[in-house]
Design a protein around this motif. Structure first.
Motif, PDB file in Angstrom:
ATOM      1  N   THR A  72      -4.854  -5.311   6.873  1.00 52.50           N
ATOM      2  CA  THR A  72      -4.420  -4.106   6.165  1.00 52.50           C
ATOM      3  C   THR A  72      -3.335  -4.349   5.118  1.00 52.50           C
ATOM      4  OG1 THR A  72      -2.819  -3.623   7.935  1.00 52.50           O
ATOM      5  CG2 THR A  72      -4.992  -2.603   8.101  1.00 52.50           C
ATOM      6  N   ASN A  73      -2.931  -5.575   4.908  1.00 49.05           N
ATOM      7  CA  ASN A  73      -1.861  -5.840   3.946  1.00 49.05           C
ATOM      8  C   ASN A  73      -2.319  -6.788   2.848  1.00 49.05           C
ATOM      9  OD1 ASN A  73       1.004  -4.710   4.935  1.00 49.05           O
ATOM     10  ND2 ASN A  73      -0.193  -5.290   6.729  1.00 49.05           N
ATOM     11  N   GLU A  83       4.277  -4.102   4.173  1.00 49.16           N
ATOM     12  CA  GLU A  83       4.801  -2.843   3.637  1.00 49.16           C
ATOM     13  C   GLU A  83       4.874  -1.810   4.749  1.00 49.16           C
ATOM     14  OE1 GLU A  83       3.404  -2.652  -0.923  1.00 49.16           O
ATOM     15  OE2 GLU A  83       1.767  -2.651   0.519  1.00 49.16           O
ATOM     16  N   ALA A  84       5.974  -1.106   4.816  1.00 57.62           N
ATOM     17  CA  ALA A  84       6.149  -0.088   5.857  1.00 57.62           C
ATOM     18  C   ALA A  84       5.220   1.100   5.629  1.00 57.62           C
ATOM     19  CB  ALA A  84       7.603   0.372   5.891  1.00 57.62           C
ATOM     20  N   ASP A  85       4.979   1.453   4.364  1.00 59.29           N
ATOM     21  CA  ASP A  85       4.102   2.589   4.043  1.00 59.29           C
ATOM     22  C   ASP A  85       2.667   2.104   3.905  1.00 59.29           C
ATOM     23  OD1 ASP A  85       6.275   4.287   3.973  1.00 59.29           O
ATOM     24  OD2 ASP A  85       6.619   3.944   1.823  1.00 59.29           O
ATOM     25  N   GLN A  86       1.772   2.702   4.672  1.00 62.45           N
ATOM     26  CA  GLN A  86       0.361   2.344   4.601  1.00 62.45           C
ATOM     27  C   GLN A  86      -0.261   2.933   3.334  1.00 62.45           C
ATOM     28  OE1 GLN A  86      -1.408   0.378   7.143  1.00 62.45           O
ATOM     29  NE2 GLN A  86       0.775  -0.071   7.241  1.00 62.45           N
ATOM     30  N   ARG A  87      -1.170   2.164   2.735  1.00 63.99           N
ATOM     31  CA  ARG A  87      -1.843   2.614   1.513  1.00 63.99           C
ATOM     32  C   ARG A  87      -3.326   2.812   1.827  1.00 63.99           C
ATOM     33  NH1 ARG A  87       1.643   1.682  -2.715  1.00 63.99           N
ATOM     34  NH2 ARG A  87       3.396   0.316  -2.216  1.00 63.99           N
ATOM     35  N   ASP A 101       7.976  -5.162   1.744  1.00 62.77           N
ATOM     36  CA  ASP A 101       9.193  -4.978   2.542  1.00 62.77           C
ATOM     37  C   ASP A 101       9.519  -6.233   3.348  1.00 62.77           C
ATOM     38  OD1 ASP A 101       9.529  -2.196   1.801  1.00 62.77           O
ATOM     39  OD2 ASP A 101       7.736  -1.826   3.008  1.00 62.77           O
TER      40      ASP A 101
END
Length: 344
Positions: A72-73, A83-87, A101
């Motif tokens: 997922t990254n 990244e702390a916020d999922q896209r 992050d």
């Protein structure tokens, strides 16, 4: 009258009852001690089983989280950008921030997660393939660890005969009849599933000593390799592939902390020597083949799990290809960095 009034018989009966009572109490004490010992043994066994289950759950949880992060990254040349916020929307590279992050390097760097689990990931295109023994990197890696020319030639020939599908003898190799004569299982005549299978090659113990085997195995992969990734290579592999000394190899490793290494001209400038690696064989980003290593300190070994990331697969975004336990000493760093504590 003979003076007998039965009182003696009563005293004897009371004495017998007292002795019998004492024997019963002693037997009950022995029985209680036995039951207590059995109970303690069962509790200890149950505690040990629970500890083993807890450790396995901790390792499996870390593995599942790592696979999720891989799926997922985004990646840079060193590994994952966390990244702390999922896209959830498709964004062009120009719309994405250049840094995340945090980073999760895929070059064998050790991290510490939750529940005392240590883990690392290795892009397998940064390793040397055991199933391509005739390719130059394999002999070069043997030479790096001090294996002599005669033993290198013999080992290359024997691994070649072990993995090929015929019974034709390679120069310095060994086929079925040689294994039978030595009382060993015949060669698989198929690719090795893991580097550990190399131990089945005839005479490997005579060609590589125990220290050389321990040093080589973590640097080998069973994957067929189609390129070189100097951004994820362990220092020893970089030095062997480039045929340079440790100091020159370290210059390559240090450079990738700043920027990707993916041109032969860069390699020549960094090492100060001619580099015979074509640009079209040098990879910039980690491959889809990843080896995960997970363990808890003090266990004397670690789990190695080989996965292929399959983002467009029909059943799952990854596939587990192999898994095995590797006894390894001295791989527990005192204070490894923590990775994404909120996530792992």
């Amino acid at each position: 009258m003979n003076g007998w009034d039965g009182r003696g018989s009563g005293a004897a009966g009371q004495g017998f009852i007292l002795v019998a009572t004492l024997w019963i109490l002693a037997a009950l004490a022995v029985l209680a001690a036995y039951i207590n010992a059995v109970a303690e043994a069962n509790v200890a066994q149950a505690t040990g089983i629970k500890r083993a289950i807890d450790e396995d759950l901790a390792l499996r949880s870390a593995e599942a989280t790592l696979l999720y992060l891989l799926a997922t990254n985004r990646m840079n040349h060193r590994g994952l950008l966390l990244e702390a916020d999922q896209r959830f929307a498709e964004l062009s590279p120009d719309d994405l921030p250049p840094v995340g992050d945090g980073e999760f390097w895929m070059n064998g760097t050790v991290y510490q997660g939750l529940d005392g689990v240590y883990f690392a990931a290795q892009d397998e295109y940064g390793l040397v393939s055991i199933n391509q023994p005739e390719a130059p990197p394999f002999a070069a890696l043997l030479r790096w660890f001090g294996v002599g020319l005669a033993d290198r030639s013999r080992l290359v020939g024997r691994i070649t005969d072990y993995v090929d599908t015929d019974d034709e003898l390679t120069l310095s190799g060994a086929e079925r009849f040689a294994y039978q004569r030595a009382g060993q299982m015949p060669p698989a005549n198929w690719i090795m599933a893991t580097p550990v299978e190399m131990k089945r090659v005839l005479g490997m113990g005579q060609m590589l000593d125990a220290s050389q085997q321990r040093a080589l195995l973590p640097l080998l992969t069973s994957r067929p390799l189609a390129g070189y990734n100097f951004n994820t290579m362990p220092l020893e592999v970089a030095g062997a592939v480039l045929e340079v000394d440790r100091e020159a190899a370290k210059a390559v490793v240090d450079q990738r902390l700043q920027a990707p290494v993916w041109r032969s001209l860069q390699l020549r400038e960094l090492t100060g020597s001619a580099v015979d690696v074509p640009d079209d064989q040098i990879l910039r980003l980690p491959s889809s083949f990843v080896r995960l290593m997970l363990w808890r300190p003090g266990r004397g070994g670690r789990w190695l799990v080989g996965v292929e990331m399959t983002p467009y697969g029909e059943s799952a975004p990854w596939r587990r290809d192999y898994q095995y336990w590797e006894p390894v000493a001295g791989h527990d760093p005192e204070e490894p960095p923590r990775l994404a504590t909120a996530l792992l």
